[in-house]
Motif scaffolding. Structure first.
Motif, PDB file in Angstrom:
ATOM      1  N   ARG A   1       0.822  -1.211   0.000  1.00 42.78           N
ATOM      2  CA  ARG A   1       0.000   0.000   0.000  1.00 42.78           C
ATOM      3  C   ARG A   1       0.856   1.261   0.000  1.00 42.78           C
TER       4      ARG A   1
ATOM      5  N   TYR B   1      -0.816   3.121  -7.000  1.00 42.97           N
ATOM      6  CA  TYR B   1      -1.765   2.327  -7.780  1.00 42.97           C
ATOM      7  C   TYR B   1      -3.143   2.982  -7.802  1.00 42.97           C
TER       8      TYR B   1
ATOM      9  N   PHE C   1      -6.140  -2.679  -8.585  1.00 49.41           N
ATOM     10  CA  PHE C   1      -5.504  -3.848  -7.988  1.00 49.41           C
ATOM     11  C   PHE C   1      -6.047  -5.090  -8.689  1.00 49.41           C
TER      12      PHE C   1
ATOM     13  N   ASP D   1      -6.111  -9.182  -8.416  1.00 53.06           N
ATOM     14  CA  ASP D   1      -5.887 -10.267  -7.468  1.00 53.06           C
ATOM     15  C   ASP D   1      -6.136 -11.586  -8.188  1.00 53.06           C
TER      16      ASP D   1
ATOM     17  N   HIS E   1      -6.982  -9.984   0.141  1.00 53.04           N
ATOM     18  CA  HIS E   1      -6.142  -8.909  -0.382  1.00 53.04           C
ATOM     19  C   HIS E   1      -6.996  -7.845  -1.078  1.00 53.04           C
ATOM     20  N   SER E   2      -7.937  -8.291  -1.895  1.00 58.24           N
ATOM     21  CA  SER E   2      -8.830  -7.351  -2.592  1.00 58.24           C
ATOM     22  C   SER E   2      -9.622  -6.518  -1.592  1.00 58.24           C
TER      23      SER E   2
ATOM     24  N   PHE F   1      -7.487  -3.660  -0.080  1.00 58.43           N
ATOM     25  CA  PHE F   1      -7.307  -2.503  -0.953  1.00 58.43           C
ATOM     26  C   PHE F   1      -8.619  -1.784  -1.240  1.00 58.43           C
TER      27      PHE F   1
ATOM     28  N   GLY G   1     -10.732  -2.778  -8.555  1.00 59.24           N
ATOM     29  CA  GLY G   1      -9.913  -3.808  -9.159  1.00 59.24           C
ATOM     30  C   GLY G   1     -10.676  -4.992  -9.687  1.00 59.24           C
TER      31      GLY G   1
END
Length: 107
Positions: free
Chosen positions: A33, A38, A41, A43, A51-52, A55, A62
């Motif tokens: 991060r 970014y 994202f 994944d 993880h998704s 973010f 993403g």
């Protein structure tokens, strides 16, 4: 942290999140991060969307890819703002049989 939908007890990543009350691999996610500039994202092999989800909490949009139906059901709940695909990614188009183990899906 908004609570994630998790597998039943017995699945490694869900158990780690449940036991610690934090995103799995939080140290890694925090480094990414702050080190990467970014806006999107991606994944791949998203599992349940840990993880998704991390973010998306910071407003990142993403794409998440997860071939396992059981994981994908939770992924879709955990990252409603991401575009999710129930598919695997590779270097050629084909169909495969997906073999999973209880430690991965909580079966």
């Amino acid at each position: 942290m908004k609570e994630l939908s998790l597998h039943p007890s017995g699945e490694f990543i869900s158990d780690q999140i449940r036991n610690h009350g934090l995103h799995y691999e939080l140290d890694l996610l925090t480094k990414i991060r702050f080190l990467v500039n970014y806006k999107c994202f991606i994944d791949i092999g998203a599992n349940i969307g840990n993880h998704s989800h991390f973010f998306s909490f910071y407003g990142v949009h993403g794409y998440s890819f997860e071939p396992s139906n059981r994981n994908f059901q939770l992924l879709s709940k955990n990252v409603p703002k991401f575009i999710t695909y129930r598919t695997a990614l590779g270097d050629s188009e084909s169909q495969i049989q997906l073999i999973t183990f209880h430690i991965v899906t909580g079966k």
